[in-house]
Design a protein around this motif. Structure first.
Motif, short mmCIF file in Angstrom:
data_model
loop_
_atom_site.label_atom_id
_atom_site.label_comp_id
_atom_site.label_asym_id
_atom_site.label_seq_id
_atom_site.Cartn_x
_atom_site.Cartn_y
_atom_site.Cartn_z
N PHE A 144 -7.99 1.19 54.85
CA PHE A 144 -9.11 0.34 55.30
C PHE A 144 -10.17 0.29 54.21
O PHE A 144 -10.55 1.33 53.66
N MET A 145 -10.65 -0.92 53.90
CA MET A 145 -11.73 -1.07 52.89
C MET A 145 -12.67 -2.17 53.33
O MET A 145 -12.26 -3.13 54.00
N GLN A 146 -13.94 -2.04 52.93
CA GLN A 146 -14.84 -3.20 52.96
C GLN A 146 -14.53 -3.99 51.69
O GLN A 146 -14.45 -3.43 50.60
N HIS A 147 -14.36 -5.30 51.84
CA HIS A 147 -13.90 -6.10 50.70
C HIS A 147 -15.07 -6.52 49.83
O HIS A 147 -15.77 -7.48 50.13
N GLN A 148 -15.32 -5.76 48.77
CA GLN A 148 -16.42 -6.05 47.84
C GLN A 148 -15.92 -5.79 46.41
O GLN A 148 -15.13 -4.88 46.20
N ARG A 149 -16.44 -6.57 45.47
CA ARG A 149 -16.03 -6.42 44.07
C ARG A 149 -16.25 -5.00 43.55
O ARG A 149 -15.46 -4.47 42.78
N ARG A 150 -17.39 -4.38 44.00
CA ARG A 150 -17.68 -3.05 43.47
C ARG A 150 -16.72 -1.99 44.04
O ARG A 150 -16.63 -0.88 43.52
N ARG A 151 -16.01 -2.33 45.08
CA ARG A 151 -15.03 -1.40 45.65
C ARG A 151 -13.60 -1.69 45.17
O ARG A 151 -12.79 -0.78 45.05
N PHE A 152 -13.29 -2.95 44.95
CA PHE A 152 -11.97 -3.35 44.43
C PHE A 152 -12.09 -3.46 42.92
O PHE A 152 -12.42 -4.52 42.40
N VAL A 153 -11.81 -2.35 42.23
CA VAL A 153 -12.16 -2.28 40.82
C VAL A 153 -10.93 -2.25 39.90
O VAL A 153 -9.85 -1.83 40.30
N GLU A 154 -11.15 -2.71 38.69
CA GLU A 154 -10.12 -2.69 37.65
C GLU A 154 -9.71 -1.24 37.36
O GLU A 154 -8.54 -0.92 37.28
N LYS A 155 -10.73 -0.37 37.20
CA LYS A 155 -10.43 1.03 36.90
C LYS A 155 -11.28 1.95 37.79
O LYS A 155 -12.50 1.79 37.85
N LEU A 156 -10.62 2.89 38.43
CA LEU A 156 -11.34 3.83 39.29
C LEU A 156 -12.18 4.78 38.43
O LEU A 156 -11.76 5.15 37.34
N ASP A 157 -13.34 5.20 38.97
CA ASP A 157 -14.09 6.26 38.30
C ASP A 157 -13.33 7.58 38.39
O ASP A 157 -13.45 8.45 37.51
N TYR A 158 -12.57 7.75 39.47
CA TYR A 158 -11.89 9.03 39.72
C TYR A 158 -10.72 8.73 40.64
O TYR A 158 -10.89 8.04 41.65
N LEU A 159 -9.55 9.20 40.31
CA LEU A 159 -8.39 8.95 41.16
C LEU A 159 -8.19 10.15 42.09
O LEU A 159 -7.68 11.19 41.68
N SER A 160 -8.62 10.00 43.35
CA SER A 160 -8.51 11.11 44.31
C SER A 160 -7.15 11.12 44.99
O SER A 160 -6.61 12.18 45.28
N SER A 161 -6.66 9.93 45.34
CA SER A 161 -5.44 9.84 46.14
C SER A 161 -4.46 8.90 45.47
O SER A 161 -4.76 7.72 45.26
N PRO A 162 -3.28 9.42 45.10
CA PRO A 162 -2.32 8.60 44.36
C PRO A 162 -1.66 7.51 45.21
O PRO A 162 -1.12 7.80 46.27
N GLY A 163 -1.75 6.28 44.71
CA GLY A 163 -1.04 5.17 45.35
C GLY A 163 0.22 4.89 44.57
O GLY A 163 1.06 5.78 44.39
N ALA A 215 -10.31 -13.68 46.79
CA ALA A 215 -10.12 -13.38 45.36
C ALA A 215 -11.47 -13.16 44.67
O ALA A 215 -11.60 -12.27 43.82
N ALA A 216 -12.48 -13.93 45.08
CA ALA A 216 -13.80 -13.81 44.46
C ALA A 216 -14.47 -12.48 44.79
O ALA A 216 -15.31 -11.99 44.04
N GLU A 217 -14.10 -11.89 45.90
CA GLU A 217 -14.66 -10.58 46.28
C GLU A 217 -13.86 -9.42 45.72
O GLU A 217 -14.11 -8.26 46.05
N THR A 218 -12.83 -9.72 44.92
CA THR A 218 -11.95 -8.68 44.37
C THR A 218 -12.22 -8.52 42.88
O THR A 218 -12.23 -9.52 42.15
N GLY A 219 -12.43 -7.29 42.45
CA GLY A 219 -12.83 -7.02 41.06
C GLY A 219 -11.69 -7.06 40.07
O GLY A 219 -11.89 -6.86 38.87
N PHE A 220 -10.45 -7.27 40.53
CA PHE A 220 -9.32 -7.45 39.61
C PHE A 220 -8.60 -8.73 40.03
O PHE A 220 -8.87 -9.27 41.11
N HIS A 221 -7.66 -9.19 39.18
CA HIS A 221 -6.96 -10.43 39.52
C HIS A 221 -6.08 -10.20 40.76
O HIS A 221 -5.23 -9.32 40.78
N LEU A 222 -6.32 -11.01 41.79
CA LEU A 222 -5.55 -10.88 43.03
C LEU A 222 -4.66 -12.11 43.19
O LEU A 222 -5.16 -13.24 43.21
#
Lengths: 262, 319
Positions: A144-163, A215-222
């Protein structure tokens, strides 16, 4: 058409992804609603359990924490963290974990720890809790996520949980036996992951929005080429959710005041 | 076997030293050892080294009061009352504490390894994550005192050539475990009702175990259903009678979490000034649990009192 809130369609969209017989690793909030509503509608044989050790509680009142005494009542078994977390990796079961995070990347890796670095921290989140364990060991993960550019990022600051890590077969190469994110459910739609590349694409968008806006609310190409409009919540789904699952609207929040459908 | 019944003040003086490594029982809003935590703050213990999985109101208070130097944890928050603990966040961002992040399973396995005398324990959880790549403790702190020489090690599965990577974790053997239980028998046998979280592993791993409890009950009673018991009598070093000892967190069968108090704390925790007022109002003045409970007030205590059939307070306004 009946109006509904973003929270309601998120809970129902995630609930629709549950199979009858799934063993559901639930947090609180939206995941509680999704698990409970799926059990009441199409997956009566699904079982909810909590990392704290409560397995299949009656859930007469909605728990507000995974350590809420309400997860300990009329359970099948009351056990411990070690026992509950080890259930996640049992190969016999389709264990599905609901997770949330502060940041997500295009491969469904999650950050719930910090922004910046340990040396120069900019923001602190609670930490992974059991999310890293679920992301590592469960059969599948629904995010579950709130759909915002600052949350859907190109690079994570920290990878807590591996996808899916760096995509393709990276997850298996790293040594994981199974698992990986199945879907990302947001306030705008439902994302899934490409079979080959494991890159996120838009699968469904809610009737309140359109693929370009998502797509506009996503910080990487969707990739939105496969997107279709979601089925709006049915009367049955909304009735069960509102009257049976969360009548006090503890998690659902206020009723919709005006129609959000257009 | 005589029961070592003590006051919280005496137990903290006798068993807890500055710099000790301490495991906190409970989980976020449930069975936190609050009574003894408030006493630790009153005695101004310093440089404590907390090892927890998911905490919690007790960790918030100890960090906020300046008792803590370092923390190993998986999650620092008070569930929906503070999704990220306000005092934890502030201390981390201001670099007043050193934090090492693990996952819940990591921490539980480490307590278990400590309890079982295992030299290390291996898991698949966290492979390729920053939890296993990065370290929050300074390199100089490694291998000194209770700090393990390595946060963990990544290696190829030593037994299965096709097993891929594994995460090898050091055991935890805390100086002290603080546990809040529902019952202790007058023989010392300890019974935790509802979920045990990792309390049993924490207690078995620790050098000293202090148990606060809602009731001390006759040995005949607690040994009538030994299947329900959690820890044998000889493991418990000190017992502190503590009615409502986990307040404002919950204690299954006795009381719910206290949403009124946790919401008040949520308002007072973020700023240093208001947090200090919280300590002045709720922690420093009360040397007895009776005085503390009088301050909470009979009305709120009755609101959170558990229904004996359900174990929680049905219909409690939890907003």
């Amino acid at each position: 058409m009946e109006s509904y809130t973003a929270t309601e369609i998120m809970a129902l969209s995630a609930g629709r992804l549950v199979h009858n017989g799934d063993i559901l690793f639930a947090g609180t909030g939206l995941s509680m609603l999704a698990a409970t509503v799926s059990k009441r509608i199409h997956a009566p044989e699904a079982t909810v359990f909590f990392e704290t050790g409560g397995i299949d509680p009656s859930l007469d009142e909605l728990p507000l924490a995974v350590a809420d005494p309400r997860v300990m009542v009329r359970t099948s078994v009351n056990t411990s963290l070690a026992d509950a977390l080890s259930l996640l990796c049992h190969p016999k079961f389709r264990t599905i974990a609901f997770l949330g995070a502060a940041q997500i990347d295009c491969y469904g890796n999650l950050n719930s720890t910090l922004m910046g670095t340990y040396e120069n921290p900019q923001q602190r989140f609670p930490g992974s809790g059991g999310a890293c364990d679920a992301a590592s060991m469960a059969y599948g993960v629904i995010i579950f996520m709130q759909h915002q550019r600052r949350r859907f990022v190109e690079k994570l600051d920290y990878l807590s949980s591996p996808g899916w890590l760096t995509g393709g077969d990276a997850r298996r190469r790293a040594g994981f036996k199974r698992g990986g994110p199945i879907a990302v459910v947001t306030n705008l739609g439902v994302m899934k992951f490409d079979e080959q590349t494991k890159k996120m694409y838009l699968d469904e968008y809610y009737p309140i929005t359109n693929p370009e806006k998502v797509a506009a609310e996503t910080g990487f190409h969707l990739d939105i080429s496969r997107a279709r409009e979601s089925l709006p919540p049915s009367d049955t789904e909304l009735t069960v959710l509102r009257q049976d699952v969360d009548p006090q609207r503890l998690i659902l929040g206020p009723m919709p005041v005006t129609s959000i459908t257009q | 076997m005589t029961l070592n019944i003590m006051t919280a003040a005496d137990a903290v003086r006798k068993y807890i030293k500055d710099g000790d490594q301490i495991a906190l029982g409970g989980f976020t809003v449930n069975r936190n050892p609050m009574l003894i935590v408030r006493e630790i703050i009153r005695q101004e213990k310093k440089n404590l080294y907390m090892v927890v999985h998911s905490q919690g109101q007790s960790l918030e208070l100890l960090i906020g009061a300046g008792c803590v130097q370092r923390v190993e944890l998986a999650y620092g928050g008070v569930a929906r009352f503070a999704p990220t603990g306000n005092r934890f966040k502030k201390a981390f961002l201001e670099k007043k504490i050193e934090v090492e992040d693990y996952s819940n399973y990591h921490m539980v396995l480490r307590f278990m390894a400590g309890a079982m005398g295992l030299p290390f324990v291996a898991t698949k959880s966290g492979i390729e994550s920053d939890i296993v790549r990065l370290s929050g403790f300074s390199p100089e702190s490694r291998g000194k005192g209770n700090v393990p020489s390595h946060k963990l090690k990544i290696m190829d599965d030593p037994l299965d050539p096709n097993g891929g990577q594994v995460v090898v974790l050091p055991p935890l053997k805390p100086d002290v475990a603080l546990i809040h239980a529902q019952y202790v028998g007058d023989d010392g046998t300890c019974r935790i009702c509802g979920l045990t979280f990792a309390d049993i592993e924490q207690a078995k791993a620790a050098k000293t175990v202090i148990v606060t409890c809602e009731e001390i009950v006759p040995m005949d009673f607690i040994r009538e259903e030994p299947d329900q018991n959690s820890l044998p009598h000889f493991m418990i070093d000190a017992v502190i009678p503590a009615p409502f000892g986990a307040h404002p967190t919950a204690c299954h069968k006795f009381y719910d979490y206290d949403p009124m108090h946790l919401n008040l704390f949520k308002k007072m925790a973020p700023e240093d000034d208001s947090f200090k007022r919280y300590l002045d109002e709720w922690v420093y003045p009360f040397h007895s649990q009776e005085d503390y409970l009088e301050k909470v007030g009979i009305r709120d205590l009755l609101k959170i009192r558990a229904n004996s059939a359900l174990g929680y307070a049905p219909g409690l306004d939890r907003r």
